[in-house]
Write a protein that holds these residues in place. Structure first.
Motif, mmCIF file in Angstrom:
data_model
loop_
_atom_site.group_PDB
_atom_site.id
_atom_site.type_symbol
_atom_site.label_atom_id
_atom_site.label_comp_id
_atom_site.label_asym_id
_atom_site.label_seq_id
_atom_site.Cartn_x
_atom_site.Cartn_y
_atom_site.Cartn_z
ATOM 1 N N SER A 157 0.840 -1.213 0.000
ATOM 2 C CA SER A 157 0.000 0.000 0.000
ATOM 3 C C SER A 157 0.863 1.246 0.000
ATOM 4 N N VAL A 158 1.914 1.195 0.836
ATOM 5 C CA VAL A 158 2.817 2.347 0.873
ATOM 6 C C VAL A 158 3.522 2.518 -0.471
ATOM 7 N N VAL A 159 3.969 1.365 -1.042
ATOM 8 C CA VAL A 159 4.657 1.438 -2.333
ATOM 9 C C VAL A 159 3.718 1.936 -3.420
ATOM 10 N N ARG A 160 2.452 1.428 -3.364
ATOM 11 C CA ARG A 160 1.485 1.856 -4.383
ATOM 12 C C ARG A 160 1.205 3.347 -4.309
ATOM 13 N N LEU A 161 1.115 3.839 -3.110
ATOM 14 C CA LEU A 161 0.869 5.276 -2.979
ATOM 15 C C LEU A 161 2.006 6.076 -3.609
ATOM 16 N N ARG A 162 3.223 5.611 -3.302
ATOM 17 C CA ARG A 162 4.367 6.314 -3.889
ATOM 18 C C ARG A 162 4.410 6.109 -5.409
ATOM 19 N N GLN A 163 4.107 4.853 -5.861
ATOM 20 C CA GLN A 163 4.152 4.560 -7.293
ATOM 21 C C GLN A 163 3.068 5.309 -8.062
ATOM 22 N N THR A 164 1.901 5.421 -7.413
ATOM 23 C CA THR A 164 0.801 6.138 -8.072
ATOM 24 C C THR A 164 1.188 7.573 -8.352
ATOM 25 N N GLN A 165 1.827 8.172 -7.373
ATOM 26 C CA GLN A 165 2.267 9.545 -7.568
ATOM 27 C C GLN A 165 3.312 9.621 -8.679
ATOM 28 N N SER A 166 4.252 8.639 -8.687
ATOM 29 C CA SER A 166 5.281 8.623 -9.737
ATOM 30 C C SER A 166 4.663 8.337 -11.099
ATOM 31 N N ASP A 167 3.664 7.401 -11.116
ATOM 32 C CA ASP A 167 3.020 7.061 -12.391
ATOM 33 C C ASP A 167 2.276 8.249 -12.969
ATOM 34 N N LEU A 168 1.641 8.992 -12.092
ATOM 35 C CA LEU A 168 0.931 10.173 -12.579
ATOM 36 C C LEU A 168 1.894 11.165 -13.216
ATOM 37 N N GLU A 169 3.026 11.325 -12.578
ATOM 38 C CA GLU A 169 4.020 12.242 -13.137
ATOM 39 C C GLU A 169 4.581 11.696 -14.447
ATOM 40 N N THR A 170 4.887 10.358 -14.468
ATOM 41 C CA THR A 170 5.413 9.747 -15.694
ATOM 42 C C THR A 170 4.379 9.784 -16.810
ATOM 43 N N SER A 171 3.117 9.473 -16.455
ATOM 44 C CA SER A 171 2.062 9.489 -17.459
ATOM 45 C C SER A 171 1.911 10.870 -18.074
ATOM 46 N N GLU A 172 2.016 11.870 -17.256
ATOM 47 C CA GLU A 172 1.907 13.229 -17.771
ATOM 48 C C GLU A 172 3.060 13.536 -18.719
ATOM 49 N N ARG A 173 4.261 13.078 -18.346
ATOM 50 C CA ARG A 173 5.410 13.307 -19.234
ATOM 51 C C ARG A 173 5.241 12.554 -20.546
ATOM 52 N N HIS A 174 4.793 11.275 -20.439
ATOM 53 C CA HIS A 174 4.604 10.479 -21.651
ATOM 54 C C HIS A 174 3.499 11.061 -22.536
ATOM 55 N N TYR A 175 2.443 11.514 -21.885
ATOM 56 C CA TYR A 175 1.358 12.113 -22.662
ATOM 57 C C TYR A 175 1.847 13.353 -23.399
ATOM 58 N N ARG A 176 2.598 14.171 -22.708
ATOM 59 C CA ARG A 176 3.107 15.368 -23.358
ATOM 60 C C ARG A 176 4.081 15.011 -24.486
ATOM 61 N N LEU A 177 4.903 13.959 -24.231
ATOM 62 C CA LEU A 177 5.845 13.542 -25.259
ATOM 63 C C LEU A 177 5.100 12.992 -26.471
ATOM 64 N N LEU A 178 4.096 12.136 -26.220
ATOM 65 C CA LEU A 178 3.300 11.600 -27.320
ATOM 66 C C LEU A 178 2.554 12.705 -28.048
ATOM 67 N N PHE A 179 2.023 13.614 -27.303
ATOM 68 C CA PHE A 179 1.268 14.721 -27.871
ATOM 69 C C PHE A 179 2.166 15.609 -28.730
#
Length: 674
Positions: A157-179
């Motif tokens: 749960s602790v890892v997921r919370l941290r990963q979720t935050q990292s994934d959101l940041e990575t997803s935003e970067r990937h989305y911007r890169l794809l865009f």
């Protein structure tokens, strides 16, 4: 638990069959049906391997292998937290033997002969203890797993919370890169068209770089139709539009867009993509144009075939009339006018055949620079004094394979076309070069080519006219001074050489015609004049089989040949010709046949005649003159072909030429079967 005990697997090892049978009956009567009895202790290990037992009953004293020896081999089943239960059967075990047995894994002893009640009681107790141990072991394992899982869940749960935050940041970067990096244009706008976001590709497609110059709305980009479509439906798929660019050009695009409902945080919007298909549409237009030119070529070839027959008849009978009215000046002048008209018509048919790539040619190894220099004076005369002619020739060029007169006609046609585009003078540049094409473009295959370019500074060609310039009889001149076949003929000449012709032009900016010739393979080329040897002329006394489905043309050809002294057997089709062959007792010297006829064609007929009369030579004639048909018999195939239309003089000269050739290369059977 009783049910679990009754299903226990029991292995009984005793070399005394009577004792073993007695104990086995006791166990089976007690409900232990999963029982295996083994007399030879050496087979006990195999039995354990096949079915791991829960209980092992073994005798202490056995031949070959006593109980202690068997215990040593059964150790894999006596290890672990809950091993198999072992009960030793013995009648005289000493204290030392029992201690040794207990150390080897034995849990209890049954004295022989065994007491059924006592033995069952001990066996049940030991099996119950084993079942309880198994259940306890299972429960402990479950508790350990549960504790481990809960601990892991907390950590996860602790890892997921941290990963979720990292994934959101990575997803935003990937989305911007794809865009941003997508080759397709992408945009997000409000329902009224105000741009909220877009990528660089959209700017590139619309020709609106840098970003600061991009308009603020979708309508400013020329995509207002998207918003109109989305007023009545949720999405737009594959909407084709033409986007105007600032420099005046346009881009053909496919647009996909969807209305995205709004929420408390975000208002309703439109998301869309834009794909530039300008190059695809250009390729489709080039393919359509190529198909149209091919269809026009087939039409021109078909019309020319029939027209050539008519011209041959007119020309032949004109020659006969000229001979008959040799002393009548007035009649001769009229007949000469007819011949002049026929000659002009022949020029048109030759150009049509060239356009349709069915004009017979004899390609040769040529050097383009030499051909251009040889025509320099004629080029200057065509260009006139008001046009400056400039030659830019690459010093060393590979050879090409082309027909000399066709290459001359090609260059002069392009020069004449350029001169027409410069009525008030200008500059004409003729360039040669070695050009390498790395990738397929505009229908040109990759490879090395010798390039001939003719450029002018004339009025240029309008965009709507450019796709039609190679069509026969197409012209933009108000005063018709030619048949409109110059560029069409040039197109056919280039196609016959296996090359490509391209045009670049804009109104007021002049034009540039570029011809690409494939490089010639110079090895193994035959020397000119080495294909046949002509013998001295002989009198016209031979027999000729004439096959022509056009009645008037057949009658004319027969009359012309008979006038020369030949014996002519005339047939309208292959069947009639073969009948004449069967009835012909004397040698048949020549088969003069049309290539294209209903039923059996000329080539098939020549093969059949050659089988009946091997001495017969063949001369083909046709108004089609497809080069593949002509030269299938070898490099000299053109020597045995007569192009329609022909005059009486050409006919008789060609017949005499074929008859006077040495026999070896022109035997009828060889020509026919080639």
């Amino acid at each position: 638990m009783r049910e679990r005990i009754s299903t226990s697997r029991i292995l009984l090892v005793d070399d005394d069959p009577v004792a073993a049978e007695a104990l086995g009956q006791v166990l089976q009567q007690a409900g232990f049906n999963n029982l295996v009895m083994v007399e030879d202790p050496r087979l006990a290990v195999n039995s354990c391997q096949q079915q791991s037992p829960d209980l092992i009953l073994l005798d202490l004293h056995m031949p070959h292998l006593d109980g202690f020896g068997l215990l040593a081999e059964l150790q894999p089943w006596l290890q672990g937290p809950v091993p198999a239960v072992v009960i030793m059967l013995t009648a005289d075990a000493s204290r030392e033997a029992k201690e040794r047995a207990l150390q080897s894994g034995v849990r209890d002893f049954l004295a022989k002969p065994v007491d059924p009640v006592e033995s069952l009681l001990r066996i049940r107790n030991l099996l119950e203890m084993r079942v309880l141990a198994l259940e306890l072991q299972q429960r402990n394992r479950e508790l350990e797993l549960e504790v481990h899982d809960r601990t892991s869940d907390l950590r996860a749960s602790v890892v997921r919370l941290r990963q979720t935050q990292s994934d959101l940041e990575t997803s935003e970067r990937h989305y911007r890169l794809l865009f941003e990096q997508n080759s397709a244009g992408a945009f997000r706008c409000t329902l009224d068209g105000s741009l909220l976001d877009y990528n660089e590709a959209l700017l590139r497609i619309a020709g609106r770089t840098p970003r600061a110059s991009v308009p603020a709305t979708l309508q400013d980009l020329g995509m207002a139709q998207v918003l109109e479509e989305l007023k009545t439906r949720e999405r737009v798929e594959s909407l084709e539009c033409r986007l105007p660019k600032p420099e005046g050009a346009t881009a053909t695009v496919l647009i996909n867009a969807v209305r995205v409902p709004g929420s408390a945080s975000y208002p309703a919007a439109v998301h869309g993509t834009v794909v530039d298909i300008s190059a695809l549409r250009q390729l489709q237009e080039e393919l359509r144009q190529a198909q149209k030119m091919e269809a026009l070529g087939r039409l021109a070839a078909g019309v020319t075939h029939d027209f050539n027959n008519l011209l041959t008849i007119i020309s032949g009978y004109s020659d006969l009339l000229l001979q008959r009215h040799a002393g009548d000046d007035r009649s001769q002048s009229h007949l000469l006018e007819i011949r002049k008209a026929v000659d002009r018509a022949l020029g048109v048919t030759r150009q049509l055949l060239t356009f349709s790539r069915q004009q017979p040619v004899t390609p040769q190894i040529l050097h383009l620079n030499t051909c251009v220099k040889n025509l320099q004076s004629r080029v200057q005369r065509i260009a006139g004094t008001s046009v400056e002619v400039l030659l830019v020739l690459e010093p060393t060029l590979p050879a090409i394979l082309a027909e000399p007169s066709g290459l001359d006609q090609l260059l002069l046609n392009l020069v004449s076309n350029a001169r027409e585009a410069m009525p008030h003078g200008g500059r004409l540049v003729i360039e040669t070069a070695l050009t390498n094409i790395n990738s397929a473009s505009h229908g040109v295959a990759p490879g090395s080519y010798v390039s001939l370019a003719v450029s002018d500074t004339g009025v240029g060609i309008a965009a709507d006219v450019l796709p039609h310039i190679f069509e026969p009889f197409f012209t933009t001149k108000k005063e018709i001074r030619s048949a409109g076949l110059g560029l069409a003929t040039s197109y056919g000449i280039v196609q016959q050489c296996g090359g490509f012709i391209q045009v670049e032009s804009e109104p007021g900016q002049g034009s540039r015609f570029q011809v690409l010739f494939p490089l010639a393979e110079t090895r193994g080329q035959a020397e000119p004049g080495s294909l046949a040897v002509v013998a001295p002329p002989r009198p016209a006394t031979e027999t000729i089989l004439l096959v022509e489905d056009e009645d008037a043309l057949r009658a004319l050809a027969a009359r012309l040949l008979e006038t020369e002294g030949y014996t002519v057997l005339a047939a309208s089709n292959a069947d009639e010709a073969l009948e004449l062959c069967e009835r012909q007792p004397v040698p048949l010297h020549l088969l003069l046949t049309d290539l294209v006829m209903p039923g059996m064609n000329g080539r098939e007929l020549a093969k059949a005649v050659g089988q009946r009369h091997p001495e017969t030579r063949t001369l083909f004639m046709s108004g089609y003159a497809n080069n593949i048909v002509l030269h299938r018999g070898g490099e000299s195939g053109g020597r045995f072909f007569l192009q329609k239309p022909f005059t009486g003089e050409v006919l008789t000269r060609k017949v005499r030429e074929v008859l006077d050739m040495l026999p070896e290369p022109v035997m009828g059977a060889r020509n026919a079967g080639s």
